[in-house]
Scaffold this active site. Sequence first.
Site, short mmCIF file in Angstrom:
data_model
loop_
_atom_site.label_atom_id
_atom_site.label_comp_id
_atom_site.label_asym_id
_atom_site.label_seq_id
_atom_site.Cartn_x
_atom_site.Cartn_y
_atom_site.Cartn_z
N ARG A 207 -3.31 -0.68 5.41
CA ARG A 207 -3.91 -1.74 4.59
C ARG A 207 -3.03 -2.96 4.39
O ARG A 207 -3.46 -4.10 4.62
CB ARG A 207 -4.32 -1.16 3.22
CG ARG A 207 -5.42 -0.14 3.30
CD ARG A 207 -5.55 0.65 2.02
NE ARG A 207 -4.40 1.54 1.82
CZ ARG A 207 -4.19 2.27 0.73
NH1 ARG A 207 -5.04 2.19 -0.27
NH2 ARG A 207 -3.15 3.06 0.65
N ASP B 83 -7.99 3.82 1.30
CA ASP B 83 -7.05 4.25 2.33
C ASP B 83 -7.85 4.73 3.55
O ASP B 83 -8.62 5.68 3.46
CB ASP B 83 -6.22 5.40 1.74
CG ASP B 83 -5.15 5.87 2.70
OD1 ASP B 83 -5.17 5.46 3.87
OD2 ASP B 83 -4.29 6.66 2.26
N CYS C 266 0.87 -1.18 0.00
CA CYS C 266 0.00 0.00 0.00
C CYS C 266 0.90 1.23 0.00
O CYS C 266 2.08 1.14 -0.39
CB CYS C 266 -0.98 -0.02 1.18
SG CYS C 266 -0.20 -0.04 2.80
P1 4NP Z 1 -1.73 2.81 4.18
O1 4NP Z 1 -2.36 4.18 4.77
O2 4NP Z 1 -1.19 3.15 2.80
O3 4NP Z 1 -2.91 1.88 4.12
O4 4NP Z 1 -0.65 2.38 5.13
C1 4NP Z 1 -1.62 5.38 4.84
C2 4NP Z 1 -0.82 5.62 5.91
C3 4NP Z 1 -0.10 6.81 5.99
C4 4NP Z 1 -0.21 7.75 4.99
C5 4NP Z 1 -1.03 7.49 3.90
C6 4NP Z 1 -1.72 6.29 3.83
N1 4NP Z 1 0.49 8.98 5.06
O5 4NP Z 1 0.34 9.80 4.16
O6 4NP Z 1 1.26 9.20 6.00
#
Ligand code: 4NP
Length: 181
Positions: A35, A147, A29
Site C-alpha cells: 500500500r 491490506d 503501512c
Molecule cells: P502492506 O502489505 O502493509 O500494504 O505492505 C503487507 C505486506 C506484507 C505483510 C503484511 C502486509 N506481511 O505480513 O508480510
Amino acid sequence: MMKAKFFLLSLHGLFWLSSEMKQRILFVCLGNICRSPAAEAVMQQLIDRNGVGDRVAVDSAGTYGGHAGDRADSRMRRAASARGVDITHRSRQVREEDFERFDIIVAMDDNNYEALFRLAPHRDAQMKIFRFREFLRHHPDWSYIPDPYYEGHEGFELVLDLVEDGCQTMLDKILRGEDFE
Ligand code: 4NP
C-alpha cells in the site's frame, strides 16, 4: 471593512508561508511492500506531472521491518505498471527520526496509525500523523486502505483506486496552500 482587509491579508500571508515551505510526506503501512509504496509512486507521479518537486517530497515506510530491502510485491508493481505508475521503492521500517524528517505522516489503516502514535516521541510528532481515509473524496465507504497481501488481483486494484483518490486530494490541498490539520 477593516475585518475583511485583515482576513484577506491573513489569507495571503498563510498562502505565502505555505507555498514557501516544502511539504515532506511519508506514507506508512505494515510491510511497506504494497500500500504505502503504491501511494508514494502515485504521489510522485502527481508531483512530477504538476512540476511541484520543489514544494512536495514523498517517501514510504512500514511499521514492520521484516521486508526491509525488498522491492514492492510483484502483484502491486504489475497492477501499478498497468496504470502507468512505476514503483521503484525498497522497503524500510519507519523510525523515530522520521518524525523530524517529515511534516505529514499518513497511516494506511488504524493499526498503522496506532503503531505510529506509539512511536511518536512527543505530542508535536503525534500531530503529524493522519489517516489516509481523511483524504478520500470519492470512496466514502472506505475508512481504511485494506491490506491486499492475502487478496486477489481486485485487492491491488482497489488499493490503487483509493490511493489515486487520496493523493489527488492531498496534492490539491498543497497547491491551494492549505494547511493539514
Ligand atoms: P502492506 O502489505 O502493509 O500494504 O505492505 C503487507 C505486506 C506484507 C505483510 C503484511 C502486509 N506481511 O505480513 O508480510
